[in-house]
Structures are given as C-alpha cells and as structure tokens.
Design a protein around this motif. Structure first.
Motif, PDB file in Angstrom:
ATOM      1  N   CYS C  34      43.956  34.661  39.196  1.00 22.57           N
ATOM      2  CA  CYS C  34      45.298  35.052  39.609  1.00 22.57           C
ATOM      3  C   CYS C  34      46.298  34.334  38.711  1.00 22.57           C
ATOM      4  CB  CYS C  34      45.534  34.757  41.094  1.00 22.57           C
ATOM      5  SG  CYS C  34      45.382  33.039  41.545  1.00 22.57           S
ATOM      6  N   LEU C  63      43.326  39.437  40.875  1.00 25.96           N
ATOM      7  CA  LEU C  63      44.316  39.842  41.865  1.00 25.96           C
ATOM      8  C   LEU C  63      45.200  40.950  41.276  1.00 25.96           C
ATOM      9  CD1 LEU C  63      45.280  39.130  44.726  1.00 25.96           C
ATOM     10  CD2 LEU C  63      46.882  37.513  43.684  1.00 25.96           C
ATOM     11  N   ALA C  64      45.227  42.101  41.956  1.00 26.72           N
ATOM     12  CA  ALA C  64      45.879  43.302  41.427  1.00 26.72           C
ATOM     13  C   ALA C  64      47.325  43.057  41.026  1.00 26.72           C
ATOM     14  CB  ALA C  64      45.797  44.407  42.483  1.00 26.72           C
ATOM     15  N   GLU C  65      48.076  42.407  41.915  1.00 21.72           N
ATOM     16  CA  GLU C  65      49.505  42.229  41.668  1.00 21.72           C
ATOM     17  C   GLU C  65      49.777  41.411  40.395  1.00 21.72           C
ATOM     18  OE1 GLU C  65      52.073  41.626  45.174  1.00 21.72           O
ATOM     19  OE2 GLU C  65      52.781  39.858  44.084  1.00 21.72           O
ATOM     20  N   ASP C  66      48.990  40.352  40.219  1.00 19.82           N
ATOM     21  CA  ASP C  66      49.201  39.493  39.050  1.00 19.82           C
ATOM     22  C   ASP C  66      48.765  40.188  37.759  1.00 19.82           C
ATOM     23  OD1 ASP C  66      50.186  37.711  40.818  1.00 19.82           O
ATOM     24  OD2 ASP C  66      48.490  36.319  40.759  1.00 19.82           O
ATOM     25  N   ALA C  68      48.945  43.555  37.396  1.00 15.47           N
ATOM     26  CA  ALA C  68      49.952  44.586  37.183  1.00 15.47           C
ATOM     27  C   ALA C  68      51.218  44.002  36.560  1.00 15.47           C
ATOM     28  CB  ALA C  68      50.281  45.274  38.512  1.00 15.47           C
ATOM     29  N   ILE C  82      39.043  44.615  40.796  1.00 12.10           N
ATOM     30  CA  ILE C  82      40.454  44.369  41.063  1.00 12.10           C
ATOM     31  C   ILE C  82      40.669  44.346  42.575  1.00 12.10           C
ATOM     32  CG2 ILE C  82      42.801  45.228  40.672  1.00 12.10           C
ATOM     33  CD1 ILE C  82      41.703  46.599  38.119  1.00 12.10           C
ATOM     34  N   VAL C  83      41.265  43.285  43.095  1.00 15.01           N
ATOM     35  CA  VAL C  83      41.403  43.159  44.556  1.00 15.01           C
ATOM     36  C   VAL C  83      42.867  42.938  44.959  1.00 15.01           C
ATOM     37  CG1 VAL C  83      39.076  42.244  44.910  1.00 15.01           C
ATOM     38  CG2 VAL C  83      40.939  40.655  44.450  1.00 15.01           C
ATOM     39  N   ASP C  84      43.225  43.460  46.124  1.00  9.62           N
ATOM     40  CA  ASP C  84      44.560  43.202  46.657  1.00  9.62           C
ATOM     41  C   ASP C  84      44.523  41.939  47.525  1.00  9.62           C
ATOM     42  OD1 ASP C  84      43.327  43.934  48.991  1.00  9.62           O
ATOM     43  OD2 ASP C  84      44.355  45.861  49.192  1.00  9.62           O
ATOM     44  N   TYR C  85      45.673  41.589  48.097  1.00  7.26           N
ATOM     45  CA  TYR C  85      45.723  40.337  48.865  1.00  7.26           C
ATOM     46  C   TYR C  85      44.768  40.336  50.053  1.00  7.26           C
ATOM     47  CZ  TYR C  85      49.486  38.092  46.271  1.00  7.26           C
ATOM     48  OH  TYR C  85      50.210  37.470  45.300  1.00  7.26           O
ATOM     49  N   GLN C  86      44.652  41.503  50.710  1.00  6.52           N
ATOM     50  CA  GLN C  86      43.755  41.570  51.860  1.00  6.52           C
ATOM     51  C   GLN C  86      42.311  41.278  51.449  1.00  6.52           C
ATOM     52  OE1 GLN C  86      44.376  41.857  55.204  1.00  6.52           O
ATOM     53  NE2 GLN C  86      42.181  41.337  55.225  1.00  6.52           N
TER      54      GLN C  86
END
Lengths: 119, 112, 102
Positions: C34, C63-66, C68, C82-86
C-alpha cells in the motif's frame, strides 16, 4: 494461559531518529511486565551493536541501555548475519550477547512468534 | 519543591517531581536529607540498596523498574536483600522509585 | 508456527523494507503493498521482477486505491491480486498475525 510470544524487530540505526530508542523502550517495558520478548536487529538495526559517541549525538546512551535488557528479562537477542555483513560488521565484537542468524533462521523466527512489531 | 537543604547548609536543585536535578551532585548527605523528607531512617541495608541503584544507573544509564532492580540486587548482593518483599520493607510503597530518588537518579521515565 | 501478513507502505526505491521482507517471507505468508510500496509494481523494475519470482504459495496483494492513485502504473503482473479496503480487512483476519514494516 501462556503469554503470546512477541518478536520485536529493530531496523534503524541509533543515529536515525528515535525508532531504535522507541523499540528498546517497548522491549524494556514488556520485559518489566514479564512478557516473553525476543529482539531481532535487522537491516540498519544491527548498527546498534557498533560503538557510537552518544554524547556527540546528544542522546541517551543506547548501548548502555541495551546492556540492561537481560536484567529486564529480555534474553533472546538476535542479529541478522546478512545485515551485519552488508555493513562490514561481520567481525564486530559486540559486548551485547547476540545470536547471529542466517536468512532461513530469521524467517523461522517470524514463524515462531505470535506477534511481530517492527520499528 | 525546587531545592533540597542539606545538613551542612548547602542546597541542591530538585526537579519538579522532587528528584535530584543532577546525578553527579549526589552525596550521602543528600540521601539523608531526602530520607528525612520521606520520614525514613536509613539502615545499613538502605545504604546498600542506594549504592546499588547508583551502580545500576552508572552502568546502564537508566533507572530500573522493580523487576530488574530486584534481579540486579540479587546478583550483586544476594537474594536476602534482592527480593521484592525486603525492598518493600525498606522502601515502603514504591521501592524502585523511592530508592531511585534517594540515590539521586532522575525520575524513572516509566512507572513500571 | 504461525502465518504472517506483511504490510509495506514505503517506496522500495528508497529503502530496504521490500528486499528484507521478501527474504523473511515464509511459504504460507502474504504481502500487501500500500502507499508508496505500490511502486514495486512498476514494470521493468528489479522489484516487480523479484515479486514475479516469488513462490505461488505466497499471496501478493496491492491496495486498489493506492494503485489507482498512481495511475502511471497501468499494468500489474497477473500474479498480484488487487484488493479493496474490505478485502484488506479480511486479509488481516486470515493470517495469524500482521507485521507492518513501519
């Protein structure tokens, strides 16, 4: 109930901010509470075994403090052999009783503990 | 409290918690004066603990918590003095902290 | 014997965390990237090559957001999930312990 085995991993030189000091404080506090604590010096953390002039650094004598670990009940102290070699410290004669571990033994150490805290 | 009056008329600086401001300014007279404030009469055993506290600090540059203090005293002077019951009798309440104070150590930065 | 989810958040180009972590990893451990640790996925770098060489039994996550947010990294090796926060939270529960390389 058996306490969880805690591995503290110290990765910073005494000259690199307060991480080394903070991790040592965790070790001393945990030891004072009789928690089963092991300390691993990894990467620049092995520089804590090398002599420093702490008066010039204007900080408390980390080397002297490390010597107190055994009295605080922290007797499992390890250093990564590779980190020592990388930094030209493989022949260092440290006054602190540390066990030197190769890569496989370091990995094994992570497996053997229930909790890992890295600073 | 900001200073300590010794029997010989001199004074020593204290920190805000009543600990000696400078480890090197300590003298047996300072210990006597601090003991008096605590209402403590110093026996031979008290002095032994006080000197071992100073030795601990001179070696490790930190003030010991109770457990390491007990261990250290047991190592240096034997288990008769180096046990928590005995230390509690000598320095009632908080032995590590109280004996550290009489020995001129800075206030332990944790209260373990 | 217990498994570890290792979490890295620092750039592998400025310090040793990633290199040391890859050495420490045991066969059934996992690594989540991340923050700037995501930079390890940049194509044609030694770090992404090292990640691709990790044994299949070791889970590699980002972590997807980081990822992206660093949109210049437009492809990641198929090996990386690729994983989201959940899913990140679920991962922390799936291993015996979590080790953050702070």
């Amino acid at each position: 109930m058996m306490s969880k085995a805690i591995l503290l991993v110290s990765r910073h030189a005494p000259t690199d901010g307060s991480s080394a000091r903070e991790l040592l404080d965790i070790a001393l506090a945990g030891g004072a509470f009789d928690l089963p604590i092991s300390l691993l010096l990894l990467d620049d953390g092995v520089l804590q075994l090398a002599p420093h002039d702490f008066s010039l650094l204007q900080q408390k004598n980390l080397s002297a403090n490390l010597q107190a670990l055994a009295l605080f009940g922290v007797e499992q102290i390890y250093a990564a052999e590779r980190s020592l070699c990388e930094r030209g410290l493989n022949t260092l004669n440290s006054t602190l009783p540390v066990q030197r571990l190769d890569d496989a033994a370091v990995s094994q150490l992570y497996r053997q503990h229930d909790v890992v805290i890295t600073l | 409290m900001s200073s300590l009056d010794l029997a010989d008329g001199s004074t020593l600086a204290l920190d805000k918690d009543g600990f000696l401001a400078d480890f090197n300014q300590w003298s047996p007279a300072a210990a006597q004066a601090l003991a008096q404030l605590e209402g403590l009469a110093l026996s031979e055993a008290h002095w032994q603990v006080i000197h071992l506290q100073r030795q601990f600090y001179a070696t490790f540059e930190l003030a010991p918590a109770m457990r390491p203090l007990v261990k250290f005293i047991a190592q240096q002077a034997g288990p008769e003095l180096g046990n928590s019951l005995r230390l509690n009798q000598l320095f009632p309440g908080s032995p590590a902290k109280l004996s550290a104070r009489l020995a001129g150590l800075p206030k332990p930065n944790n209260c373990l | 014997m217990s498994t570890t989810l290792h979490i890295l958040s620092h750039s592998p180009f400025s310090d040793l965390r990633l290199s040391s972590c890859l050495r420490v990893l045991n066969a059934d451990d996992a690594l989540l990237l991340c923050g700037d640790a995501v930079l390890a996925l940049q194509a044609d770098t030694a770090h992404s090559a090292a990640l691709e060489l990790m044994p299949d039994s070791i889970g590699l996550f980002v972590l997807a957001e980081d990822l992206a947010a660093r949109s210049f990294i437009d492809t990641v090796p198929a090996r990386i999930r690729i994983v989201d926060y959940q899913a990140f939270v679920d991962l922390t529960l799936a291993f015996d312990k979590v080790n953050s390389w702070t």
